[in-house]
Write an enzyme that holds these catalytic residues in place. Structure first.
Site, PDB file in Angstrom:
ATOM      1  N   TRP A  84      36.750  -4.099 -48.810  1.00  0.00           N
ATOM      2  CA  TRP A  84      36.550  -2.913 -49.668  1.00  0.00           C
ATOM      3  C   TRP A  84      37.391  -3.029 -50.930  1.00  0.00           C
ATOM      4  O   TRP A  84      36.966  -2.612 -52.012  1.00  0.00           O
ATOM      5  CB  TRP A  84      36.853  -1.638 -48.890  1.00  0.00           C
ATOM      6  N   ASP A  85      38.586  -3.570 -50.787  1.00  0.00           N
ATOM      7  CA  ASP A  85      39.414  -3.810 -51.978  1.00  0.00           C
ATOM      8  C   ASP A  85      38.750  -4.798 -52.933  1.00  0.00           C
ATOM      9  O   ASP A  85      38.803  -4.627 -54.156  1.00  0.00           O
ATOM     10  CB  ASP A  85      40.780  -4.381 -51.561  1.00  0.00           C
TER      11      ASP A  85
END
Lengths: 403, 403
Positions: B161-162
């Site tokens: 997600w980062d």
């Protein structure tokens, strides 16, 4: 102000996840994205999951907000029309996004001969042009062996390399279009899915850790590397992820659970400095042993009541059903979502792009087209075909749907 | 032609992965990216893994190609200098990227008062501004429960997600900068890490599958959903991932292994149409049973010899060490990589951006700066500070390194 990419026209000849996501992302920022498929659809047209009527939820979810054109791409006539669409004049046109083999009519040379300032963006598997997909890229990445609690490889279910590749594709097109506005020149850009993986492994320091330290990251289950973080089971059979990176987050755990004094005893017990991330990582099993009974004595609702608003960084585990039915963030109370009628699928909670642009109108969450539905309209609007010409193409079997 | 983002200046006030990756991506496309940190560095300055001398490999890997400025950001003088850098005049300036709380001097209003066409890009945890990190976003996504062979949640090790958020941040800045070039107006943009997750879950069809079919994806180990794909153990204790999505890929497996006839018997055995992805998915255990002995009888080298160039989609599992030492794609034979001397870390294989831009010079793989090393140079070049002023700032403790 107009949408950021208003006036941009991108032609996409694609399948599966990465290239369609790249095109969809540009559409979500306001570009006109025309996906061209062979008659009846490309290889991903019926990819699982399917709706009860047989339409692909997968395809619909990855092609929202685009226009769909289908052509007999195995005929010279179909190839000529696709070429016209890709190379049509206009300052925002002349952009091709594809993950298909680019030979013959789709070669850069053939297309650029018709429009020298063309921007072509091509996704390949490996940098030498050989094939690879998310699964065969991922197995080589090192992550499956480092995932889980033991050395058996665990594949991710999230197609993370495809997602990152799709966003790089959109970025590459914007970068090249900025260059073309400035210098008047187009260019060919390529991206290898395997290079997305390799660059990411490098960007996260794994390559240097091997080269400099000889360190190969071992599987550590659901623990967080280099700080304290782990999942805990609750009384009602749910699980929660608990994380402390900063000292403030660490202190918040003690305060919210009432275990500050016991947690302070872990430092001398394990001979670590509990005021450092590294110290807490080294003592992670002792810390977890102190916290486990606290979670085991509480239902998830009680955990939530104790931790929400306390400064503790935590979250519940949810399956996809719980995410959709229990999590308010996954509902229309989140401004990113709207309920949208998706033809062939039904009324579903649909996201726009996650970016919130304060000054330009967001493209609202949009449905995907039905396969080929915009064929006649696009050929009329972009290429000026009249009804007689469209009818002749239909009679010749070059177009079928949407005319 | 110049680099795509030549002339763009982005000031980044950030920590951890997503925002630094967003800034690094812009630097890799030719933007001048100035990362401002507090004196001594931000909270991620010593994040693991560390090099033997104590420098953070993590920090170096995520800040390549940037300029590093450190200021006493807890003083009015330091805040004033940071404000000047963010709002300095020039058509390519006036861009802030941050994931830190934006109050006081960092508020949009305070900065925009000094430069009305400012572009501010802010990463938050949730859309309501509350905190979340990759780990607490991921547990809610549904993926950990669908990962692995049983219902116990398995966290991904890749901070997926980062990574996606970092690329969305870069995209948002390019979209807003395109808008500013066109309309002369800046804007505030925000991105919530949790919204990146939710949008992705929606884009992959999981939300609609729950809503339309009531289907919650079950964990299926290393099998591929909706087609045939799985890992196999080799004679020498390695593993290989084997995938067939198209019928051509499926036929290639039979041909390369000599098992075409046996595999053809699986259709009648399991009552499925083996010419469809869904049929092969339904028969996956029987297919795997036929293929297991073939892999178990061969070393990875023999598997490679039989499958490479055969049209079979496959790849070996590698840990991070094997990736770095055995995989030629992860070496300077791949044009994406160069050996770069990273101060504080050593000479390491370093990637540029994975995009290959045919018409514009690629920014070559670059080292990260040492913390604060460019402070004096940036203040002189961007703000015109002379040596006397820099010395006074150093005497006052507002700057320390790099002056």
């Amino acid at each position: 102000m107009n949408a950021p990419l208003a006036g941009l026209r991108v032609v996409e000849v694609s399948a599966f996840i990465a290239a369609p996501l790249g095109g969809m992302t540009l559409a979500q920022l306001g570009a006109e994205v025309i996906r061209i498929d062979p008659l009846g659809g490309n290889i991903d047209a019926k990819r699982w999951p399917l709706a009860p009527g047989g339409d692909s939820i997968y395809w619909a979810s990855l092609n929202k907000g685009k226009r769909s054109v289908t052509l007999a791409l195995d005929t010279p006539e179909g190839q000529a029309i696709a070429t016209e669409l890709i190379t049509a004049p206009g300052p925002g046109g002349g952009i091709l996004l594809t993950n298909l083999p680019t030979r013959g009519w789709m070669s850069d040379a053939a297309l650029r001969a018709r429009r020298p300032d063309l921007i072509t963006m091509r996704l390949t598997g490996n940098h030498d042009g050989s094939g690879a997909v998310d699964y065969t890229v991922n197995c080589a990445s090192g992550f499956p062996i480092a995932t889980g609690a033991n050395a058996d490889p665990v594949n991710h279910v999230l197609p993370a390399w495809d997602i990152a590749a799709g966003l790089y594709l959109a970025l590459g097109i914007l970068a090249a279009e900025r260059t073309r506005q400035r210098d008047g020149q187009g260019q060919e850009i390529s991206l290898a899915l395997n290079d997305v993986m390799l660059a990411t492994v490098g960007n996260l320091g794994y390559i240097a850790d091997v080269q400099v330290n000889g360190a190969v990251r071992e599987p550590i289950g659901n623990h967080l590397y280099g700080a304290f973080g782990r999942d805990f089971a609750t009384k009602d059979g749910r699980r929660a992820m608990l994380v402390a990176i900063s000292n403030r987050q660490w202190r918040a755990i003690g305060k919210a659970t009432g275990l500050t004094e016991k947690l302070a005893m872990v430092g001398p017990l394990m001979d670590v400095d509990m005021a450092t991330e590294g110290g807490r990582y080294a003592a992670r099993h002792a810390i977890a042993a102190v916290l486990e009974p606290w979670f085991a004595a509480r239902n998830l609702t009680e955990v939530r009541a104790a931790l929400d608003g306390s400064g503790v960084l935590w979250g519940p585990y949810q399956d996809f059903g719980q995410l959709v039915t229990e999590d308010a963030r996954c509902s229309t109370s989140n401004p990113m979502f709207a309920d949208v009628e998706q033809p062939g699928v039904g009324r579903v909670l649909t996201p726009r792009i996650p970016l919130s642009l304060g000054g330009t109108p967001a493209q609202p969450p949009a449905a995907a087209p039905l396969m080929g539905q915009d064929t006649g309209e696009v050929l009329a609007q972009v290429l000026g075909y009249d009804q007689a010409r469209l009818s002749a193409l239909r009679d010749a079997g070059v177009v079928t749907a949407g005319v």
